[in-house]
Motif scaffolding. Structure first.
Motif, PDB file in Angstrom:
ATOM      1  N   VAL A 242       0.977  -1.593   0.342  1.00  0.00           N
ATOM      2  CA  VAL A 242      -0.197   0.138   0.029  1.00  0.00           C
ATOM      3  C   VAL A 242       0.352   1.669  -0.111  1.00  0.00           C
ATOM      4  O   VAL A 242       0.456   1.873  -0.861  1.00  0.00           O
ATOM      5  N   ALA A 243       2.193   1.266   0.908  1.00  0.00           N
ATOM      6  CA  ALA A 243       2.773   2.267   0.971  1.00  0.00           C
ATOM      7  C   ALA A 243       3.446   3.204  -0.664  1.00  0.00           C
ATOM      8  O   ALA A 243       3.649   3.326  -1.573  1.00  0.00           O
ATOM      9  N   ASP A 244       3.398   1.920  -1.593  1.00  0.00           N
ATOM     10  CA  ASP A 244       4.731   1.746  -2.449  1.00  0.00           C
ATOM     11  C   ASP A 244       3.714   1.944  -3.837  1.00  0.00           C
ATOM     12  O   ASP A 244       3.129   2.849  -4.623  1.00  0.00           O
ATOM     13  N   MET A 245       2.400   1.876  -3.470  1.00  0.00           N
ATOM     14  CA  MET A 245       0.999   2.227  -4.317  1.00  0.00           C
ATOM     15  C   MET A 245       0.452   3.720  -3.095  1.00  0.00           C
ATOM     16  O   MET A 245      -0.806   4.445  -4.523  1.00  0.00           O
TER      17      MET A 245
ATOM     18  N   GLN B 154      -9.467   2.653   1.952  1.00  0.00           N
ATOM     19  CA  GLN B 154      -9.755   2.181   1.480  1.00  0.00           C
ATOM     20  C   GLN B 154      -9.065   0.728   0.896  1.00  0.00           C
ATOM     21  O   GLN B 154      -9.322   0.075   0.751  1.00  0.00           O
ATOM     22  N   MET B 155      -7.512   1.187   0.506  1.00  0.00           N
ATOM     23  CA  MET B 155      -7.495   0.806  -0.602  1.00  0.00           C
ATOM     24  C   MET B 155      -6.528  -1.030   0.612  1.00  0.00           C
ATOM     25  O   MET B 155      -6.618  -2.322   0.127  1.00  0.00           O
ATOM     26  N   ILE B 156      -6.462  -0.322   1.366  1.00  0.00           N
ATOM     27  CA  ILE B 156      -5.481  -1.421   2.355  1.00  0.00           C
ATOM     28  C   ILE B 156      -7.022  -2.370   2.692  1.00  0.00           C
ATOM     29  O   ILE B 156      -6.877  -3.297   2.693  1.00  0.00           O
ATOM     30  N   THR B 157      -8.222  -2.109   2.939  1.00  0.00           N
ATOM     31  CA  THR B 157      -9.476  -2.960   3.101  1.00  0.00           C
ATOM     32  C   THR B 157      -9.747  -3.136   1.725  1.00  0.00           C
ATOM     33  O   THR B 157     -10.318  -4.742   1.550  1.00  0.00           O
ATOM     34  N   LEU B 158      -9.860  -3.136   0.841  1.00  0.00           N
ATOM     35  CA  LEU B 158     -10.359  -3.801  -0.890  1.00  0.00           C
ATOM     36  C   LEU B 158      -8.831  -4.882  -0.826  1.00  0.00           C
ATOM     37  O   LEU B 158      -9.577  -6.153  -1.361  1.00  0.00           O
TER      38      LEU B 158
ATOM     39  N   PHE C 283      10.595   1.984  -4.178  1.00  0.00           N
ATOM     40  CA  PHE C 283      10.240   2.885  -3.607  1.00  0.00           C
ATOM     41  C   PHE C 283      10.336   1.837  -2.203  1.00  0.00           C
ATOM     42  O   PHE C 283       9.510   3.265  -1.424  1.00  0.00           O
ATOM     43  N   THR C 284      10.597   1.434  -1.850  1.00  0.00           N
ATOM     44  CA  THR C 284      10.157   0.759  -0.378  1.00  0.00           C
ATOM     45  C   THR C 284      11.508   0.557   0.143  1.00  0.00           C
ATOM     46  O   THR C 284      12.126   0.267  -0.850  1.00  0.00           O
TER      47      THR C 284
END
Length: 508
Positions: free
Chosen positions: A183-186, A201-205, A265-266
């Protein structure tokens, strides 16, 4: 043991390089789905259905009558106990499975603590992938080996159950710790600050889809298992199904090798794993856990969540094994019938994992906290219905068909609870310490999973009626509701962000 983090914000990024990394980010999401797809059938199919049945079958095959220890069990209606440790201890044949799970969870907890801090030391997707693959191999192999055991080898069966369950625990914790990195990368715009609403929302989805795919895999495994069970003899049909679950785990984790990799990105701690330093790595894991415990007092909502999760997971994780053993011993359901019950659970778990988080967060605009509370209330109907059997002779798990209805109800709860609880916890933990805090999550989860089976086992040993355990399971669910009500996710995110900033400055 110092591993300075790379500051990728200082590295110039050309458009082509960034596009390459974004493609890898998308591949990582697919790889994370593969992790769930390959390993979830073990916990959903093997632990939830086959292993409790096999442990009870082996125990009954070696059991004696509860009223006369000199007579072996013959009839399925006999109340039986298993003599253990040179006939010094006699346990109910249903309790044997519950006690085995309790010991397995205890070993799993020790192993998870030892490994989780080590993977946080690198904070590398590639390294975490390798850990998942290694323990997945041992877990899948030990699951498959249960198929070759004879009924007299109930100690060996318990040992293989403990090994495979411990390996799954490591795979689950390390695999889940990859999710915040994805999620951090996105969500690059919010890389240095608290997670934004879109990232919530991204984490939940992503979590919901991962859980849904995991349950979908378990559904496929169960459908194939029905064919295998029907073609095999009555003596080893459960073992054949377990062999298939183990092979599924082994085979479908392999694509992670090509999908899950580090990106620029990480922040990856550059180091090389050295086997001779394993003792120091393990010690680091325990130090990290104690550090997380000492820091958790600064994260009040993490404390609140873990207390609530300790209570609710005890009930939810024990409901399934209790229901399976109840169906086998009290309702006399056969293996095929129980697989059908499991399939109904899986279908509705998939629907629950995919639809409940998305429906209630998007359409009804409910926070993850209140979705979680609603799911717990929904789950409480299951043990409440079992208790109803004491009051009436016609309802309350008195008939086999009632198990099919409860399977639908419980499946929705199981799928949605896994997705929502994981997403809530991800939001309130500090960045860079995901594996350590998920280890703490696992210790909390599995600590309660030690307590639940032991208590249910003691109740069953005392009463020789597993129905009484539903009072305990309902009580835990009710007790968790006020705890989650006082949880404040927004405050938790802010505290986690502040703690991450403090840690970042202290490492510079």
């Amino acid at each position: 043991m110092e591993h300075p983090e790379v500051n990728y914000s200082s590295i110039p990024r050309q458009d082509t390089g960034q596009e390459t990394d974004m493609r890898q980010v998308k591949r990582n999401v697919i790889g994370w789905y593969i992790y769930s797809f390959s390993s979830e059938p073990y916990i959903v199919s093997a632990i939830a259905t086959y292993i409790p049945l096999l442990l009870e079958n082996f125990a009954r095959a070696n059991g004696v009558r509860v009223d006369n220890h000199s007579q072996v069990c013959v009839s399925a209606d006999d109340r039986c106990v298993l003599p253990m440790f040179g006939r010094r201890v006699f346990v109910d044949t249903s309790s044997f499975a519950l006690y085995t799970f309790a010991v397995g969870v205890f070993v799993q907890t020790l192993l998870v603590i030892s490994v989780s801090g080590m993977v946080d030391l690198w904070n590398s997707v590639t390294f975490k992938r390798n850990v998942v693959l290694s323990f997945g191999f041992v877990g899948g192999l030990s699951t498959s080996m249960m198929a070759v055991l004879r009924k007299t080898q109930y100690y060996e069966l318990a040992l293989l159950c403990i090994i495979s369950n411990s390996c799954y625990g490591v795979v689950n914790v390390v695999g889940n710790s990859i999710l915040p990195t994805l999620v951090a990368d996105m969500n690059l715009k919010d890389e240095d600050g608290p997670i934004s609403k879109s990232a919530d929302q991204m984490i939940t989805l992503i979590s919901g889809r991962g859980s849904g795919l995991g349950y979908l895999a378990a559904l496929i495994v169960q459908l194939i298992s029905i064919l295998l069970v029907m073609k095999s003899s009555d003596d080893n049909n459960v073992q054949v199904a377990l062999a298939f679950v183990g092979m599924w785990w082994l085979a479908f984790q392999i694509p992670m090798i090509w999908f899950l990799r580090d990106t620029n990105f990480t922040s990856v701690k550059e180091s090389q794993f050295k086997l001779r330093d394993s003792g120091r790595y393990i010690a680091y894991g325990w130090r990290s856990l104690f550090d997380a415990i000492s820091r958790v007092r600064l994260l009040r909502d993490v404390v609140i969540f873990l207390v609530g999760w300790f209570i609710v997971s005890d009930s939810v994780s024990t409901i399934n094994s209790t229901a399976v053993l109840f169906a086998r011993t009290e309702l006399m359901m056969n293996t095929v019938q129980l697989i059908v019950v499991s399939i109904l659970t899986m279908v509705n778990a998939v629907l629950g994992a995919f639809l409940v988080p998305e429906l209630f967060s998007k359409k009804f605009k409910l926070s993850s906290q209140y979705i979680l509370i609603g799911i717990i209330c929904w789950t409480a109907i299951v043990p409440l219905y079992g208790i109803l059997g004491f009051a009436t002779p016609v309802m309350g798990l008195k008939h086999q068909w009632e198990m099919y209805i409860l399977a639908v109800w419980y499946g929705v709860a199981l799928g949605s609870l896994g997705a929502v609880s994981r997403s809530v916890f991800t939001l309130i933990i500090p960045k860079g310490k995901e594996s350590t805090f998920f280890s703490l999550f696992n210790v909390t989860d599995k600590g309660s999973s030690i307590l639940g089976p032991i208590l249910v086992g003691l109740i069953t040993d005392r009463t020789h009626n597993i129905r009484y355990s539903f009072f305990l399971l309902l009580g835990f669910l009710i007790l968790s509701l006020p705890v989650f009500y006082i949880l404040n996710v927004d405050r938790g995110k802010l505290e986690a962000s502040e703690l991450s900033s403090i840690d970042g400055r202290s490492e510079e």
